[in-house]
Scaffold this active site. Structure first.
Site, PDB file in Angstrom:
ATOM      1  N   ASP A   6       0.891  -1.197   0.082  1.00 16.65           N
ATOM      2  CA  ASP A   6      -0.110   0.016   0.025  1.00 16.65           C
ATOM      3  C   ASP A   6       0.947   1.162  -0.070  1.00 16.65           C
ATOM      4  O   ASP A   6       1.481   1.573   1.105  1.00 16.65           O
ATOM      5  CB  ASP A   6      -0.841   0.049   1.300  1.00 16.65           C
ATOM      6  CG  ASP A   6      -1.932   1.227   1.404  1.00 16.65           C
ATOM      7  OD1 ASP A   6      -1.674   2.042   0.385  1.00 16.65           O
ATOM      8  OD2 ASP A   6      -2.650   1.349   2.394  1.00 16.65           O
ATOM      9  N   GLY A   8       1.272   4.613   0.021  1.00 16.07           N
ATOM     10  CA  GLY A   8       0.482   6.045   0.209  1.00 16.07           C
ATOM     11  C   GLY A   8       1.445   7.222   0.003  1.00 16.07           C
ATOM     12  O   GLY A   8       2.627   7.398  -0.499  1.00 16.07           O
ATOM     13  N   LYS A  13       3.185   0.956   3.384  1.00 18.14           N
ATOM     14  CA  LYS A  13       2.983  -0.283   4.076  1.00 18.14           C
ATOM     15  C   LYS A  13       2.918  -1.345   3.320  1.00 18.14           C
ATOM     16  O   LYS A  13       2.636  -1.757   2.172  1.00 18.14           O
ATOM     17  CB  LYS A  13       1.456  -0.029   4.817  1.00 18.14           C
ATOM     18  CG  LYS A  13       1.527   1.056   5.919  1.00 18.14           C
ATOM     19  CD  LYS A  13       0.143   1.334   6.377  1.00 18.14           C
ATOM     20  CE  LYS A  13      -0.908   1.984   5.092  1.00 18.14           C
ATOM     21  NZ  LYS A  13      -2.070   2.507   5.490  1.00 18.14           N
ATOM     22  N   ASP A 102      -6.857   3.916  -3.277  1.00 16.35           N
ATOM     23  CA  ASP A 102      -7.242   3.264  -2.015  1.00 16.35           C
ATOM     24  C   ASP A 102      -8.312   3.498  -1.401  1.00 16.35           C
ATOM     25  O   ASP A 102      -8.989   2.739  -0.877  1.00 16.35           O
ATOM     26  CB  ASP A 102      -6.184   4.258  -1.089  1.00 16.35           C
ATOM     27  CG  ASP A 102      -6.220   5.900  -1.484  1.00 16.35           C
ATOM     28  OD1 ASP A 102      -6.850   6.275  -2.272  1.00 16.35           O
ATOM     29  OD2 ASP A 102      -5.795   6.605  -0.521  1.00 16.35           O
ATOM     30  N   THR A 125      -3.105  10.592   5.428  1.00 17.69           N
ATOM     31  CA  THR A 125      -2.607  12.044   5.256  1.00 17.69           C
ATOM     32  C   THR A 125      -4.036  13.189   5.114  1.00 17.69           C
ATOM     33  O   THR A 125      -3.872  14.252   5.624  1.00 17.69           O
ATOM     34  CB  THR A 125      -1.779  11.953   3.855  1.00 17.69           C
ATOM     35  OG1 THR A 125      -0.613  11.010   3.866  1.00 17.69           O
ATOM     36  CG2 THR A 125      -0.983  13.467   3.618  1.00 17.69           C
ATOM     37  N   THR A 179      -0.870  25.891  24.554  1.00 17.41           N
ATOM     38  CA  THR A 179      -0.941  26.061  23.262  1.00 17.41           C
ATOM     39  C   THR A 179      -1.134  24.760  22.529  1.00 17.41           C
ATOM     40  O   THR A 179      -1.786  24.502  21.830  1.00 17.41           O
ATOM     41  CB  THR A 179       0.228  26.837  22.598  1.00 17.41           C
ATOM     42  OG1 THR A 179       0.189  28.135  23.233  1.00 17.41           O
ATOM     43  CG2 THR A 179       0.020  26.895  21.174  1.00 17.41           C
TER      44      THR A 179
END
Length: 250
Positions: A6, A8, A13, A102, A125, A179
């Site tokens: 995979d 990406g 992966k 995907d 992502t 923050t």
């Protein structure tokens, strides 16, 4: 053995699957194709007979990957593509090939397992969501920035706000006391809002008769925000096996 990949936007992966038992022998994730070849090489006591790939990368990157696999492992990979129809699922894009492969494989795998309407979240992502009807029609979807995209945006536009991590344990509405925590809860709220809005829309269309399926690196967080959702880290790999089955002898 079968090598599944995979490829990406940020990670590559992989899984090694036993041809006889179809059990997963090894798996991992790398940053590039050369590292993949090195890692896989540690496990190939039995020759790799077949390699199938889901890739969202450019033609050049796929060419580099193919050359490396052919040179180092003596295999030529087969790449999955988005089709107008597969395994009872009809692609909802006007140009079927333009749907990210995907996403296509994830929704095909989800529908093949559930055999009912599905809401499929892929959280990498970017975070994507796709609707598949009870009869297997892809009704379209949405794409939004994922955690990594938000990190990149903060790093590039506001250096003092960089470096947060998504707090997957956060529940309900919270406010940060510094923050770092303020950014974390802000991103979490955005994610939850995105997920819950689409779940609510699915309820309007289908009532309670649908399955929510989540995959990807941030899939567990999204599945918790969706309520009664199924998390399947291998959803794309399962779709890849449907799209590119091994047809040779063992």
């Amino acid at each position: 053995m079968i090598l599944e990949i995979d490829y990406g936007n940020t990670r590559l992966k992989w899984r090694l699957v036993d041809l006889l038992t179809m059990e997963i022998v090894a798996r991992g994730a790398t940053s590039d194709a050369q590292e993949l070849v090195r890692e896989v090489g540690r496990y190939i006591q039995v020759p790799i007979r077949y390699c199938r790939v889901c890739s969202v990368r450019k033609v050049f990157d796929n060419s580099v990957l193919s050359d490396l696999l052919l040179r180092s492992l003596k295999i030529m990979p087969v790449y999955a593509v988005s089709l107008p129809e597969l395994a009872g699922v009809t692609n909802g894009y006007t140009d079927a090939a333009k749907l990210g492969v995907d996403r296509w494989l994830a929704l095909v795998a989800a529908y093949s397992a559930a055999q009912t309407a599905c809401l499929v979240f892929d959280c990498g992502t970017a975070i994507t969501v796709d609707y598949v009807s009870t009869k297997g029609f892809h009704l379209g979807g949405c794409i939004a920035p994922g955690v990594q995209m938000m990190k990149t945006a903060l790093n590039s536009s506001a250096q003092q706000l960089a470096g947060f991590e998504l707090d997957e344990s956060a529940s309900g509405f919270v406010r940060g006391s510094n923050t770092r925590s303020a950014i974390s809860c802000g991103v979490a709220t955005m994610f939850k809002g995105f997920v819950q809005e689409h779940v609510a829309q699915a309820v309007k269309e289908w009532g309670s008769d649908f399955q929510v399926v989540c995959t990807g690196g941030d899939g567990r967080f999204v599945s918790s925000a969706a309520g009664n959702a199924l998390f399947d880290e291998d959803l794309v790999f399962k779709g890849l096996a449907i799209a590119c089955p091994f047809v040779g002898g063992v």
